[in-house]
Design an enzyme around this catalytic site. Structure first.
Site, PDB file in Angstrom:
ATOM      1  N   TYR A 289      -2.140  -1.255  10.403  1.00 51.76           N
ATOM      2  CA  TYR A 289      -2.092  -1.353   8.935  1.00 51.76           C
ATOM      3  C   TYR A 289      -0.752  -0.833   8.405  1.00 51.76           C
ATOM      4  O   TYR A 289      -0.096  -1.480   7.587  1.00 51.76           O
ATOM      5  CB  TYR A 289      -3.255  -0.555   8.347  1.00 51.76           C
ATOM      6  CG  TYR A 289      -3.484  -0.749   6.868  1.00 51.76           C
ATOM      7  CD1 TYR A 289      -4.253  -1.801   6.401  1.00 51.76           C
ATOM      8  CD2 TYR A 289      -2.957   0.144   5.937  1.00 51.76           C
ATOM      9  CE1 TYR A 289      -4.482  -1.981   5.036  1.00 51.76           C
ATOM     10  CE2 TYR A 289      -3.175  -0.024   4.581  1.00 51.76           C
ATOM     11  CZ  TYR A 289      -3.941  -1.084   4.131  1.00 51.76           C
ATOM     12  OH  TYR A 289      -4.159  -1.247   2.788  1.00 51.76           O
TER      13      TYR A 289
ATOM     14  N   SER B 184       0.867  -1.181   0.000  1.00 53.76           N
ATOM     15  CA  SER B 184       0.000   0.000   0.000  1.00 53.76           C
ATOM     16  C   SER B 184       0.901   1.227   0.000  1.00 53.76           C
ATOM     17  O   SER B 184       2.085   1.142   0.359  1.00 53.76           O
ATOM     18  CB  SER B 184      -0.841  -0.011   1.283  1.00 53.76           C
ATOM     19  OG  SER B 184      -1.463   1.234   1.501  1.00 53.76           O
TER      20      SER B 184
HETATM   21  P1  NAD Z   1     -11.436  -6.269  -0.163  1.00 51.08           P
HETATM   22  O1  NAD Z   1     -12.044  -6.237   1.202  1.00 51.08           O
HETATM   23  O2  NAD Z   1     -12.320  -6.133  -1.356  1.00 51.08           O
HETATM   24  O3  NAD Z   1     -10.580  -7.583  -0.345  1.00 51.08           O
HETATM   25  C1  NAD Z   1      -9.908  -8.191   0.717  1.00 51.08           C
HETATM   26  C2  NAD Z   1      -9.873  -9.655   0.415  1.00 51.08           C
HETATM   27  O4  NAD Z   1      -9.219 -10.306   1.506  1.00 51.08           O
HETATM   28  C3  NAD Z   1     -11.284 -10.256   0.310  1.00 51.08           C
HETATM   29  O5  NAD Z   1     -11.289 -11.213  -0.723  1.00 51.08           O
HETATM   30  C4  NAD Z   1     -11.469 -10.908   1.666  1.00 51.08           C
HETATM   31  O6  NAD Z   1     -12.361 -11.996   1.614  1.00 51.08           O
HETATM   32  C5  NAD Z   1     -10.047 -11.362   1.940  1.00 51.08           C
HETATM   33  N1  NAD Z   1      -9.789 -11.647   3.338  1.00 51.08           N
HETATM   34  C6  NAD Z   1     -10.016 -10.873   4.427  1.00 51.08           C
HETATM   35  N2  NAD Z   1      -9.686 -11.535   5.548  1.00 51.08           N
HETATM   36  C7  NAD Z   1      -9.223 -12.752   5.149  1.00 51.08           C
HETATM   37  C8  NAD Z   1      -8.748 -13.888   5.831  1.00 51.08           C
HETATM   38  N3  NAD Z   1      -8.684 -13.937   7.167  1.00 51.08           N
HETATM   39  N4  NAD Z   1      -8.379 -14.970   5.097  1.00 51.08           N
HETATM   40  C9  NAD Z   1      -8.468 -14.968   3.742  1.00 51.08           C
HETATM   41  N5  NAD Z   1      -8.918 -13.913   3.051  1.00 51.08           N
HETATM   42  C10 NAD Z   1      -9.287 -12.829   3.744  1.00 51.08           C
HETATM   43  O7  NAD Z   1     -10.319  -5.147  -0.156  1.00 51.08           O
HETATM   44  P2  NAD Z   1      -9.318  -4.646  -1.288  1.00 51.08           P
HETATM   45  O8  NAD Z   1      -9.460  -3.181  -1.294  1.00 51.08           O
HETATM   46  O9  NAD Z   1      -9.465  -5.390  -2.549  1.00 51.08           O
HETATM   47  O10 NAD Z   1      -7.901  -4.983  -0.617  1.00 51.08           O
HETATM   48  C11 NAD Z   1      -7.029  -5.984  -1.090  1.00 51.08           C
HETATM   49  C12 NAD Z   1      -5.596  -5.678  -0.651  1.00 51.08           C
HETATM   50  O11 NAD Z   1      -5.196  -4.447  -1.226  1.00 51.08           O
HETATM   51  C13 NAD Z   1      -5.440  -5.522   0.853  1.00 51.08           C
HETATM   52  O12 NAD Z   1      -4.217  -6.091   1.274  1.00 51.08           O
HETATM   53  C14 NAD Z   1      -5.411  -4.021   1.042  1.00 51.08           C
HETATM   54  O13 NAD Z   1      -4.713  -3.640   2.200  1.00 51.08           O
HETATM   55  C15 NAD Z   1      -4.694  -3.598  -0.226  1.00 51.08           C
HETATM   56  N6  NAD Z   1      -4.926  -2.203  -0.593  1.00 51.08           N
HETATM   57  C16 NAD Z   1      -6.183  -1.751  -0.904  1.00 51.08           C
HETATM   58  C17 NAD Z   1      -6.357  -0.401  -1.274  1.00 51.08           C
HETATM   59  C18 NAD Z   1      -7.707   0.159  -1.642  1.00 51.08           C
HETATM   60  O14 NAD Z   1      -7.823   1.391  -1.794  1.00 51.08           O
HETATM   61  N7  NAD Z   1      -8.739  -0.632  -1.867  1.00 51.08           N
HETATM   62  C19 NAD Z   1      -5.239   0.437  -1.290  1.00 51.08           C
HETATM   63  C20 NAD Z   1      -3.993  -0.055  -0.957  1.00 51.08           C
HETATM   64  C21 NAD Z   1      -3.838  -1.387  -0.625  1.00 51.08           C
END
Ligand code: NAD
Length: 257
Positions: free
Chosen positions: A152, A139
């Site tokens: 985080y 991130s």
């Molecule tokens: P999201 O909530 O749509 O996806 C998260 C995924 O992780 C989901 O598929 C969820 O089921 C899974 N998950 C959560 N807990 C879990 C567990 N205990 N075991 C297995 N799977 C689990 O969120 P996202 O925005 O797609 O985030 C995905 C990644 O990207 C994360 O690591 C997040 O920190 C990172 N990220 C997101 C953003 C953003 O703006 N959306 C920005 C920077 C980084």
């Protein structure tokens, strides 16, 4: 570029960025293993839909990334892992002196330690195959901080550090390890926050996006899951063979500030 014959395991991939990456890698011809901690008919239907759309093998494997044994079992059950995408992640926002201990432990486990366990389990398979890609979804918070996101920010900085170590330990074989550092990406999770925030601040949708959510993202645009998928696919391409141990920011200029 074709990833035909390669198998990608993407943690936390039944929604959002992980699903976007799974679709992109499948679109490039890779067989994919998608994952979350649930085990619903929808999860398995998603795998079947990806398989049909892209004419690849796609499986859904349930594994809870907060548990070391599940992380390792995911890779063992996949049986082969040429491309490992550590994407599963959660968030909790609170001041450090009020941060719930169970949330701290869960974020460190899911967002950081899971990548250690899956990587440890996958590297022997990659060495055996003579090729591998480790792609960690960190991130902008792996490179910079914000208040109220102690767990985080700690976890994501940890993932960036671990990425460098994996790159050094695999430097002389055809395995690379890199971290993608997104700013705000338009996912269902982010979309769901918009109506509440509109109500809370009495703002319209555009104001909430520009002034609240994308306050620190100079482009004032979200990154998209397709863009993150495209970068993951690029990291698997021959052009990226010498890119290892580094971060790729996809943050509209956030970390240039
Ligand atoms: P999201 O909530 O749509 O996806 C998260 C995924 O992780 C989901 O598929 C969820 O089921 C899974 N998950 C959560 N807990 C879990 C567990 N205990 N075991 C297995 N799977 C689990 O969120 P996202 O925005 O797609 O985030 C995905 C990644 O990207 C994360 O690591 C997040 O920190 C990172 N990220 C997101 C953003 C953003 O703006 N959306 C920005 C920077 C980084």
């Amino acid at each position: 570029m074709s990833l035909a014959g390669k198998t990608a395991v993407i943690t936390g991939s039944n929604s959002g960025i992980g699903l976007g990456i799974a679709r992109a890698l499948a679109g490039a011809g890779a067989n994919v293993v998608i994952n979350s901690f649930t085990d619903s008919p929808e999860d398995h239907a998603l795998a079947a839909e990806i398989a049909e759309t892209h004419a690849v093998t796609a499986r859904y494997i349930r594994a809870d990334m907060s548990k070391a044994s599940d992380c390792r079992a995911l890779i063992a059950e996949a049986g082969v892992c040429d491309i490992l995408v550590n994407n599963a992640g959660i968030q909790h926002v609170a001041a450090i002196d009020e941060f719930p201990v169970d949330k701290w432990d869960a974020i460190i486990a899911i967002n950081m330690s899971s990548a250690f366990h899956t990587t440890a389990a996958a590297l022997p398979m990659m060495r055996q195959a003579g090729w591998g890609r480790v792609i960690n979804i960190a991130s902008a918070h792996g490179l910079t901080a914000s208040p109220f996101k102690s767990a985080y920010v700690t976890a994501k900085h940890g993932v960036v550090g671990m990425t460098k170590v994996v790159a050094l330990e695999t430097a002389e074989v055809a395995i690379t390890a890199n971290a993608i550092c997104p700013g705000y990406v338009h996912t269902p999770l982010v979309e769901a926050q918009i109506p509440d925030t509109m109500q809370k601040y009495g703002m319209d949708r555009d104001q909430v996006i520009r002034e609240v959510i994308l306050e620190r993202q100079p482009s004032k645009q979200f990154a998209t899951v397709d863009q993150i998928g495209g970068i993951a696919t690029f990291l698997c391409s021959p052009a990226a063979e010498q890119i290892t141990g580094t971060t790729i920011s996809v943050d509209g200029g956030w970390t240039a500030l």
